[in-house]
Design an enzyme around this catalytic site. Structure first.
Site, mmCIF file in Angstrom:
data_model
loop_
_atom_site.group_PDB
_atom_site.id
_atom_site.type_symbol
_atom_site.label_atom_id
_atom_site.label_comp_id
_atom_site.label_asym_id
_atom_site.label_seq_id
_atom_site.Cartn_x
_atom_site.Cartn_y
_atom_site.Cartn_z
ATOM 1 N N ARG A 1 0.701 -1.300 -0.129
ATOM 2 C CA ARG A 1 -0.183 0.069 -0.020
ATOM 3 C C ARG A 1 0.952 1.119 0.152
ATOM 4 O O ARG A 1 0.518 2.380 -0.495
ATOM 5 C CB ARG A 1 -0.966 -0.103 1.012
ATOM 6 C CG ARG A 1 -1.763 1.487 1.299
ATOM 7 C CD ARG A 1 -3.065 1.157 2.017
ATOM 8 N NE ARG A 1 -2.874 0.265 3.180
ATOM 9 C CZ ARG A 1 -2.386 0.643 4.479
ATOM 10 N NH1 ARG A 1 -1.769 2.010 4.629
ATOM 11 N NH2 ARG A 1 -2.404 -0.166 5.445
ATOM 12 N N TYR B 1 -15.870 16.877 -16.854
ATOM 13 C CA TYR B 1 -16.165 15.387 -16.781
ATOM 14 C C TYR B 1 -17.400 15.529 -15.509
ATOM 15 O O TYR B 1 -17.265 15.985 -14.453
ATOM 16 C CB TYR B 1 -15.168 14.509 -16.244
ATOM 17 C CG TYR B 1 -15.365 13.360 -15.949
ATOM 18 C CD1 TYR B 1 -16.086 12.472 -16.962
ATOM 19 C CD2 TYR B 1 -15.458 12.847 -14.957
ATOM 20 C CE1 TYR B 1 -16.431 11.309 -16.971
ATOM 21 C CE2 TYR B 1 -15.880 11.405 -14.467
ATOM 22 C CZ TYR B 1 -16.304 10.581 -15.501
ATOM 23 O OH TYR B 1 -16.592 9.460 -15.321
ATOM 24 N N ASP C 1 -6.741 18.871 -15.148
ATOM 25 C CA ASP C 1 -7.031 17.462 -15.575
ATOM 26 C C ASP C 1 -6.807 17.135 -17.054
ATOM 27 O O ASP C 1 -7.304 17.933 -17.935
ATOM 28 C CB ASP C 1 -8.743 17.185 -15.198
ATOM 29 C CG ASP C 1 -9.174 15.899 -15.713
ATOM 30 O OD1 ASP C 1 -8.436 15.047 -16.597
ATOM 31 O OD2 ASP C 1 -10.218 15.231 -14.996
ATOM 32 N N LYS D 1 -8.303 6.424 -19.780
ATOM 33 C CA LYS D 1 -8.547 6.757 -21.088
ATOM 34 C C LYS D 1 -7.355 6.779 -22.008
ATOM 35 O O LYS D 1 -6.792 5.753 -22.180
ATOM 36 C CB LYS D 1 -8.976 8.547 -20.956
ATOM 37 C CG LYS D 1 -10.014 8.424 -20.069
ATOM 38 C CD LYS D 1 -11.132 7.730 -20.176
ATOM 39 C CE LYS D 1 -12.210 7.807 -19.072
ATOM 40 N NZ LYS D 1 -12.636 9.148 -18.326
HETATM 41 C C1 LIG Z 1 -12.967 9.436 -17.002
HETATM 42 C C2 LIG Z 1 -12.673 10.687 -16.461
HETATM 43 C C3 LIG Z 1 -12.365 10.874 -15.271
HETATM 44 C C4 LIG Z 1 -12.796 9.919 -14.219
HETATM 45 O O1 LIG Z 1 -11.969 8.832 -14.352
HETATM 46 P P1 LIG Z 1 -12.337 7.222 -13.949
HETATM 47 O O2 LIG Z 1 -10.914 6.512 -14.442
HETATM 48 O O3 LIG Z 1 -13.269 6.861 -14.888
HETATM 49 O O4 LIG Z 1 -12.616 7.086 -12.654
HETATM 50 C C5 LIG Z 1 -11.935 12.227 -14.759
HETATM 51 N N1 LIG Z 1 -11.683 13.113 -15.766
HETATM 52 C C6 LIG Z 1 -11.885 13.081 -16.986
HETATM 53 C C7 LIG Z 1 -11.708 14.169 -17.952
HETATM 54 C C8 LIG Z 1 -12.403 11.846 -17.730
HETATM 55 O O5 LIG Z 1 -12.842 11.565 -19.003
#
Ligand SMILES: *Cc1c(COP(=O)(O)O)cnc(C)c1O
Length: 370
Positions: free
Chosen positions: A48, A101, A175, A200
């Site tokens: 962890r 998002y 992000d 992604k």
């Molecule tokens: C999908 C997404 C998230 C969340 O991520 P997960 O891996 O689904 O928890 C956050 N920000 C953006 C821009 C996303 O496309």
């Protein structure tokens, strides 16, 4: 430092030279690590805290985003939670760009309801408007650019300069899921923290759920690491290894996503069923509006190469309807104000042949005429 494409491919090569010389990084499943003696450690104690495969991934993520350290988490939402649970407390205020998002807004709403951490939004346009929203309680600014799903572009450097001129202890977090370090490195243009849904583009194959936070300074990284050790939302060894493997092709994939998306953005704009195309010019994300004469459900059902599925950034092309899927939790008035309407389609352009993709969209739209 070598150029990005080289770093991505060579980054973990040589990591096992002390033992085997393996070119592909080894995968360690051990949760516990033997201590040489009392008070002594190999650098690894319990998985962890740190784990050898995840540590290699984190080193690679820090390098490509130009950060001091990175933390790999079990999902993108876990990465977002790591930032907010580390740096915000009751009474703080945060400012976020308004077109995000959908899950990030859901997260902000729960922080507001449960911890009285207030948030306000900014439309991503005039920076004076953002500065006017800063209060003594402002702790963090959260940006997504290009925005999701309407592809607005924010000048990160201009925001960083303006915000840090007001108070240099306000954290700027970006992000960077959509553009990845192939096209945008926010830590080199004034941001303090970068977050990814590595599910992604970093993962890139629609098969790993993962997230990452990359910090500009060791002080920020140590605070994040202490929190992550406490809450335990770390990425497991196998997914860490898969993500390290995926990163090797990130540069190649992103350039191919862009080439396909540029072709489709042009092609879609010529179709009678499409009234408007939104595309930031790079990356693989396109949004477009269908005319009133097009049945959205029929369009989705006639797709044969593209899948109607709720994610993005992978080699397979995926189509979503943000209004009923990714952004459904956002209040309807806010969705409409942002241009998130029932006829807005979001396309994550994959790496299939670009002409096959355009032909598929063209035939599905033709079949969906009302
Ligand atoms: C999908 C997404 C998230 C969340 O991520 P997960 O891996 O689904 O928890 C956050 N920000 C953006 C821009 C996303 O496309």
């Amino acid at each position: 430092m070598t150029k990005l494409a080289t770093t991505l491919i060579q980054g973990s090569n040589g990591s096992d030279d002390a033992h085997t010389g393996a070119v592909s990084a080894p995968l360690y499943f051990s949760t516990a690590f033997r201590h040489p003696g009392l008070g002594a450690s190999t650098g690894f104690d319990y998985s962890r805290l740190t784990e050898p495969t995840r540590a290699l991934l984190e080193q690679q993520l820090a390098t490509i985003e130009h950060g001091s350290q990175a933390l790999a988490t079990s999902s993108g939402m876990a990465a977002i939670d790591l930032v907010f649970s580390t740096f915000t407390k009751t009474g703080d205020q945060i400012i976020a760009s308004d077109d995000l998002y959908g899950g990030t807004f859901r997260y902000f709403d729960t922080r507001k309801a449960n911890y009285k951490i207030d948030y306000t939004t900014w439309d991503g346009r005039a920076i004076e408007d953002l500065v006017a929203k800063i209060t003594p309680a402002t702790k963090l600014i959260w940006l997504e650019t290009p925005s999701n799903p309407t592809m607005k572009i924010i000048d990160i450097q201009a925001v960083a300069t303006a915000v840090h001129a007001v108070r240099d202890d306000i954290l700027l977090a970006v992000d960077n899921t959509f553009l990845t370090p192939v096209y945008q490195t926010p830590l080199t243009t004034g941001a303090d923290l970068v977050v990814h849904s590595a599910t992604k583009y970093l993962g890139g194959h629609n098969d790993i759920l993962a997230g990452a936070v990359i910090a500009k300074t060791d002080a920020l990284a140590e605070a994040l690491r202490a929190q992550l050790t406490t809450t335990g939302q770390v990425l497991d060894p196998f997914d860490s290894w898969l993500l390290l493997r995926s990163l090797k092709t990130l540069s190649v994939r992103m350039h191919a996503h862009t080439a396909n998306a540029q072709f489709l953005a042009k092609g879609l704009a010529t179709l009678p069923a499409v009234s408007k195309v939104l595309y930031a010019g790079q990356g693989g994300m396109i949004s477009f509006y269908l005319t009133e004469n097009t049945d959205v459900n029929a369009f989705l059902q006639h797709l044969a190469v593209c899948s109607f599925a709720e994610s993005l950034g992978g080699v397979e092309s995926l189509v979503t309807v943000p209004d009923v899927q990714t952004h459904h939790d956002m209040p309807i008035a806010q969705r409409r104000a942002l241009g998130i309407t029932p006829n807005l389609i979001r396309l994550s352009v994959g790496l299939e042949d670009k002409e096959d993709l355009l032909a598929d969209l063209t035939q599905a739209l033709a079949a969906a005429g009302k």
